[in-house]
Design a protein around this motif. Structure first.
Motif, short mmCIF file in Angstrom:
data_model
loop_
_atom_site.label_atom_id
_atom_site.label_comp_id
_atom_site.label_asym_id
_atom_site.label_seq_id
_atom_site.Cartn_x
_atom_site.Cartn_y
_atom_site.Cartn_z
N PRO A 58 -4.65 -16.61 18.54
CA PRO A 58 -5.62 -15.49 17.99
C PRO A 58 -5.09 -14.14 18.36
O PRO A 58 -4.78 -13.75 19.50
N SER A 59 -5.32 -13.13 17.54
CA SER A 59 -4.96 -11.59 17.81
C SER A 59 -6.27 -11.02 18.32
O SER A 59 -7.27 -10.68 17.62
N LEU A 60 -6.19 -10.71 19.84
CA LEU A 60 -7.19 -9.99 20.31
C LEU A 60 -7.07 -8.44 20.29
O LEU A 60 -7.00 -7.92 21.60
N LEU A 61 -6.81 -7.91 19.15
CA LEU A 61 -6.72 -6.36 18.83
C LEU A 61 -7.43 -6.13 17.48
O LEU A 61 -7.02 -6.53 16.69
N CYS A 62 -8.20 -4.96 17.86
CA CYS A 62 -8.83 -4.47 16.59
C CYS A 62 -7.77 -3.89 15.48
O CYS A 62 -7.26 -2.77 16.15
N HIS A 63 -7.70 -4.21 14.48
CA HIS A 63 -6.49 -3.80 13.65
C HIS A 63 -6.64 -4.09 12.00
O HIS A 63 -7.89 -5.00 11.68
N VAL A 64 -6.20 -3.41 11.21
CA VAL A 64 -6.08 -3.86 9.83
C VAL A 64 -4.54 -4.33 9.40
O VAL A 64 -3.60 -3.65 9.94
N ASP A 65 -4.22 -5.43 8.70
CA ASP A 65 -2.89 -5.81 8.50
C ASP A 65 -1.96 -4.91 8.10
O ASP A 65 -0.85 -5.06 8.51
N GLN A 66 -2.30 -4.08 7.13
CA GLN A 66 -1.60 -3.05 6.59
C GLN A 66 -2.22 -1.65 6.65
O GLN A 66 -3.58 -1.75 6.16
N SER A 67 -1.68 -0.61 6.83
CA SER A 67 -1.93 0.66 6.48
C SER A 67 -1.85 0.83 4.98
O SER A 67 -1.58 0.09 4.09
N TYR A 68 -2.39 1.93 4.46
CA TYR A 68 -2.34 2.31 3.15
C TYR A 68 -0.80 2.52 2.51
O TYR A 68 -0.38 1.75 1.62
N ASP A 69 0.04 3.14 3.59
CA ASP A 69 1.60 3.14 3.17
C ASP A 69 2.23 1.84 3.43
O ASP A 69 2.93 1.34 2.81
N GLY A 70 1.59 1.10 4.32
CA GLY A 70 1.98 -0.06 4.81
C GLY A 70 1.83 -1.17 3.82
O GLY A 70 2.70 -2.00 3.44
N ALA A 71 0.78 -1.14 3.03
CA ALA A 71 0.35 -1.98 1.78
C ALA A 71 1.52 -1.79 0.74
O ALA A 71 1.95 -2.64 0.12
N GLN A 72 1.90 -0.39 0.42
CA GLN A 72 2.75 -0.19 -0.40
C GLN A 72 4.12 -0.68 -0.05
O GLN A 72 4.99 -1.33 -1.05
N GLN A 73 4.58 -0.61 1.34
CA GLN A 73 5.68 -1.13 1.66
C GLN A 73 5.88 -3.13 1.60
O GLN A 73 6.89 -3.49 1.21
N VAL A 74 4.58 -3.65 1.87
CA VAL A 74 4.56 -4.90 1.47
C VAL A 74 4.93 -5.28 0.09
O VAL A 74 5.25 -6.34 -0.26
N LEU A 75 4.08 -4.36 -0.85
CA LEU A 75 4.40 -4.88 -2.25
C LEU A 75 5.68 -4.75 -2.69
O LEU A 75 6.21 -5.60 -3.23
N ASP A 76 6.54 -3.53 -2.00
CA ASP A 76 7.88 -3.47 -2.31
C ASP A 76 8.62 -4.47 -1.78
O ASP A 76 9.76 -5.02 -2.26
#
Length: 288
Positions: A138-156
């Motif tokens: 389990p990940s014991l770190l408060c996070h969001v899996d992608q930033s707004y720019d990171g989501a664009q990177q994942v899409l690409d």
């Protein structure tokens, strides 16, 4: 005899591992899976976490950024990647369509977690900082899996350029479907933060360099992507579903292109309490 299972109260207190600011020793570049990442310091803050099973409010992806959805998978072992892709991906896509009304869903990866966080930390203490620790926890770190720019990177990274361009002309989103596997989750449970209680100013951009992508490259497409870590804010409202079973899922909004006030992202993290019992929590998450 096994450990006694004590029903937790409707609100539990747990330390949330928030982002440690750079001025305090934090970082804006991480190397997921490495010993250094397992040992990365955070900012532990005790927060109230409410059991959504005890709430009368209906929690939805578009309002709160998360949604509790009962669903029985046809798969029970989750040990073979090929079987997961053949069985779980299609059923997850249909489930998300039924909840969101999406016309197309594309599962693009999954993670199976079966071991304790403490096991990975102990291994990291005896490893070189850049060594990969192949222990999924389990990940014991408060996070969001992608930033707004990171989501664009994942899409690409997951679609040809022309197809990615077509997506950008419509509403598109990245949603994580999380469920326990094997047995109910009785420890290291998954907490989600009401998107409305998390200000944009609480989000910290952090670049995640993927294994094998070189030493610290922050610009090469396909080498990694940007995520959000989250700084503490006393306004954050945390929730979880107590003792989730393999026949239940928690959907988590990681990104949404819509800009009309719809929830765009939801911080989340595993957390530990004095009520945790039993063997390591096992779970699968399937972003799409």
């Amino acid at each position: 005899m096994g450990a006694e299972v004590v029903a937790p109260p409707s609100v539990v207190k747990a330390d949330i591992n928030y982002y440690l600011e750079i001025a305090d020793g934090g970082t804006d570049t991480i190397y997921p899976g490495t010993a250094k990442d397992k040992l990365r310091p955070g900012n532990l803050v005790p927060m109230d976490i409410t059991d959504l099973r005890e709430c009368s409010e209906e929690f939805t992806l578009d309002t709160h950024g998360f949604q509790f959805v009962p669903h029985k998978s046809a798969e029970s072992n989750f040990t073979d990647d090929a079987t997961i892709k053949r069985v779980v991906y299609p059923e997850a896509a249909e489930l998300l369509k039924s909840v969101t009304g999406a016309t197309r869903v594309h599962p693009f990866s999954h993670l199976v977690r079966r071991q304790r966080w403490e096991t990975a930390v102990e291994a990291a203490k005896n490893a070189e900082p850049t060594e990969i620790i192949p222990i999924m926890t389990p990940s014991l770190l408060c996070h969001v899996d992608q930033s707004y720019d990171g989501a664009q990177q994942v899409l690409d990274q997951n679609f040809p350029a022309e197809e990615a361009a077509r997506f950008r002309k419509t509403r598109w989103a990245i949603t994580n479907i999380w469920r326990p596997i094997g047995s109910p989750a009785l420890r290291d449970q998954l907490g989600v933060c009401d998107a409305r209680s998390c200000d944009e100013g609480d989000l910290r951009k952090v670049f995640a360099v993927l294994p094998g992508s070189g030493a610290g490259s922050r610009v090469s497409r396909g080498k990694g992507f940007e995520v959000f870590n989250v700084a503490h804010n006393e306004k954050h409202k945390w929730y979880y579903a107590s003792r989730m079973t393999p026949d239940e899922t928690l959907m988590i909004k990681c990104y949404d292109s819509k800009l009309d006030g719809t929830a765009r992202r939801t911080p989340h993290t595993a957390f530990q309490t004095k009520f945790d019992v039993g063997p390591p929590r096992q779970s699968i998450e399937d972003p799409e």
